[in-house]
Write a protein that holds these residues in place. Structure first.
Motif, PDB file in Angstrom:
ATOM      1  N   ASN A  38       0.808  -1.217   0.000  1.00  0.00           N
ATOM      2  CA  ASN A  38       0.000   0.000   0.000  1.00  0.00           C
ATOM      3  C   ASN A  38       0.849   1.279   0.000  1.00  0.00           C
ATOM      4  OD1 ASN A  38       0.860   0.392   2.665  1.00  0.00           O
ATOM      5  ND2 ASN A  38      -1.029  -0.403   3.563  1.00  0.00           N
ATOM      6  N   ASP A  39       2.153   1.127  -0.195  1.00  0.00           N
ATOM      7  CA  ASP A  39       3.035   2.297  -0.183  1.00  0.00           C
ATOM      8  C   ASP A  39       2.592   3.348  -1.189  1.00  0.00           C
ATOM      9  OD1 ASP A  39       5.693   3.659   0.490  1.00  0.00           O
ATOM     10  OD2 ASP A  39       5.887   3.368  -1.673  1.00  0.00           O
ATOM     11  N   GLU A  40       2.192   2.921  -2.374  1.00  0.00           N
ATOM     12  CA  GLU A  40       1.777   3.879  -3.398  1.00  0.00           C
ATOM     13  C   GLU A  40       0.497   4.602  -2.994  1.00  0.00           C
ATOM     14  OE1 GLU A  40       2.048   6.188  -6.749  1.00  0.00           O
ATOM     15  OE2 GLU A  40       3.536   4.941  -5.726  1.00  0.00           O
ATOM     16  N   ASP A  41      -0.372   3.942  -2.215  1.00  0.00           N
ATOM     17  CA  ASP A  41      -1.573   4.614  -1.703  1.00  0.00           C
ATOM     18  C   ASP A  41      -1.182   5.720  -0.719  1.00  0.00           C
ATOM     19  OD1 ASP A  41      -3.439   3.122  -3.141  1.00  0.00           O
ATOM     20  OD2 ASP A  41      -3.509   1.550  -1.618  1.00  0.00           O
ATOM     21  N   PHE A  42      -0.181   5.465   0.110  1.00  0.00           N
ATOM     22  CA  PHE A  42       0.320   6.493   1.026  1.00  0.00           C
ATOM     23  C   PHE A  42       0.819   7.712   0.244  1.00  0.00           C
ATOM     24  CE2 PHE A  42       0.234   3.307   4.317  1.00  0.00           C
ATOM     25  CZ  PHE A  42       0.288   3.995   5.528  1.00  0.00           C
ATOM     26  N   ARG A  43       1.618   7.449  -0.768  1.00  0.00           N
ATOM     27  CA  ARG A  43       2.186   8.556  -1.561  1.00  0.00           C
ATOM     28  C   ARG A  43       1.080   9.317  -2.283  1.00  0.00           C
ATOM     29  NH1 ARG A  43       4.672   9.797  -6.597  1.00  0.00           N
ATOM     30  NH2 ARG A  43       3.899   7.854  -7.507  1.00  0.00           N
ATOM     31  N   PRO A  70      -8.269   4.704  -0.741  1.00  0.00           N
ATOM     32  CA  PRO A  70      -7.609   5.465   0.312  1.00  0.00           C
ATOM     33  C   PRO A  70      -8.264   6.822   0.527  1.00  0.00           C
ATOM     34  CG  PRO A  70      -6.250   5.417  -1.670  1.00  0.00           C
ATOM     35  CD  PRO A  70      -7.373   4.464  -1.899  1.00  0.00           C
ATOM     36  N   ALA A  71      -8.401   7.208   1.809  1.00  0.00           N
ATOM     37  CA  ALA A  71      -9.017   8.491   2.150  1.00  0.00           C
ATOM     38  C   ALA A  71      -8.083   9.375   2.964  1.00  0.00           C
ATOM     39  CB  ALA A  71     -10.312   8.268   2.928  1.00  0.00           C
ATOM     40  N   GLY A  72      -7.172   8.765   3.722  1.00  0.00           N
ATOM     41  CA  GLY A  72      -6.263   9.543   4.552  1.00  0.00           C
ATOM     42  C   GLY A  72      -5.065   8.714   4.951  1.00  0.00           C
ATOM     43  N   ALA A  73      -4.004   9.388   5.374  1.00  0.00           N
ATOM     44  CA  ALA A  73      -2.774   8.688   5.767  1.00  0.00           C
ATOM     45  C   ALA A  73      -2.042   9.472   6.845  1.00  0.00           C
ATOM     46  CB  ALA A  73      -1.863   8.469   4.558  1.00  0.00           C
ATOM     47  N   LEU A  74      -1.325   8.730   7.676  1.00  0.00           N
ATOM     48  CA  LEU A  74      -0.472   9.316   8.716  1.00  0.00           C
ATOM     49  C   LEU A  74       0.867   8.605   8.681  1.00  0.00           C
ATOM     50  CD1 LEU A  74      -1.426  10.208  12.353  1.00  0.00           C
ATOM     51  CD2 LEU A  74       0.592   8.809  11.925  1.00  0.00           C
ATOM     52  N   VAL A  75       1.956   9.368   8.628  1.00  0.00           N
ATOM     53  CA  VAL A  75       3.306   8.823   8.556  1.00  0.00           C
ATOM     54  C   VAL A  75       4.082   9.231   9.807  1.00  0.00           C
ATOM     55  CG1 VAL A  75       5.516   8.939   7.348  1.00  0.00           C
ATOM     56  CG2 VAL A  75       3.387   8.766   6.045  1.00  0.00           C
ATOM     57  N   THR A  76       4.697   8.254  10.453  1.00  0.00           N
ATOM     58  CA  THR A  76       5.470   8.490  11.675  1.00  0.00           C
ATOM     59  C   THR A  76       6.946   8.258  11.421  1.00  0.00           C
ATOM     60  OG1 THR A  76       3.614   7.799  13.057  1.00  0.00           O
ATOM     61  CG2 THR A  76       5.788   7.776  14.082  1.00  0.00           C
TER      62      THR A  76
END
Length: 266
Positions: free
Chosen positions: A125-130, A175-181
């Motif tokens: 799902n990395d591409e969905d995050f980007r 995908p609707a939203g993402a959070l990266v830590t």
């Protein structure tokens, strides 16, 4: 790096450094980011001034190579409490143009609800995050789309924490939203405090004001508490029009220090 970085050494010890980073895309304005620092034991010797001047020249070189048709603006982002920054930057033509509030959540033992339809980062799902990052940051001041190589270099690098980074999908699975830590081990070693930096929190425009960001933050807060982090940290643009400061405050974040964005139109 050979065109846009410089280190200053006293024997084998690094006394200071500078580096610049260009945007992968630019239209009317190309904002080049200049960063650096001087070790406290080597300050007040003119090193900082020399590094800023070298950084400005390096920014011009990088700008000419990548976006020569755009107008160049050089940005410096520094904490407000660092002594000497105004005296260093103003004589070089920099002026403060924007402020960013650092906010902290102490985690602790408070119960935090989990979200639904939320999944951790994976290679699948990395591409969905980007995609979420690029689409949700289109109206964010100073942001530019991240191509794959830039995403890998700046986000999914050695400081990225996939187990604490999450994607929220809508009912249709999109995908609707993402959070990266992210977390810097050197910071933890130096301070004894293990911080979870929520570096990216994005919601697609069509899904805003539906609780997506709040659900992601709540889920991530619970996850980082369970993973042994001491606190969560984020930075928010004080002039944000998205309502982000209110969302973060409602989630339990409190303001601490403030950062200043200085800019030079070169």
């Amino acid at each position: 790096m050979e065109r846009a970085s410089l280190g200053v050494f006293d024997g084998d010890e690094m006394a200071g450094f500078m580096k610049v980073r260009f945007k992968p895309s630019a239209e009317e304005v190309h904002r080049v980011f200049l960063d650096g620092g001087v070790h406290p034991g080597h300050r007040r010797r003119g090193i900082g001034t020399a590094l800023v001047r070298a950084g400005v020249e390096a920014a011009k070189v990088v700008h000419a190579l990548h976006h020569p048709a755009s107008r160049l603006v050089i940005d410096v982002h520094k904490a407000e409490h660092i002594a000497g920054i105004p005296e260093l930057l103003r004589p070089q033509g920099f002026a403060p143009i924007r402020y960013f509030q650092r906010m902290v959540h102490p985690l602790g033992d408070m119960p935090i609800p989990g979200g639904t339809g939320i999944e951790p980062w994976s290679e699948q799902n990395d591409e969905d995050f980007r995609f979420v990052r690029n689409e949700s940051f289109q109206d964010y001041w100073g942001a530019a789309p991240m191509p794959v190589d830039h995403w890998q270099n700046k986000v999914t690098n050695q400081t990225f924490r996939p187990a604490a980074s999450f994607l929220l999908r809508n009912a249709d699975g999109a995908p609707a939203g993402a959070l990266v830590t992210m977390n810097w081990e050197a910071d933890t070693e130096a301070t004894g405090v293990r911080d979870a930096h929520f570096m990216i929190i994005g919601t697609l425009p069509e899904h805003r004001r539906r609780g997506v960001a709040s659900a992601l933050i709540a889920h991530a807060l619970r996850a980082v508490a369970e993973q042994g982090y001491d606190r969560a940290i984020l930075s928010v643009d004080s002039a944000s029009l998205s309502g982000a400061p209110g969302i973060f405050a409602k989630a339990g974040f409190t303001p601490t220090s403030r950062h200043v964005r200085w800019a030079l139109e070169a």
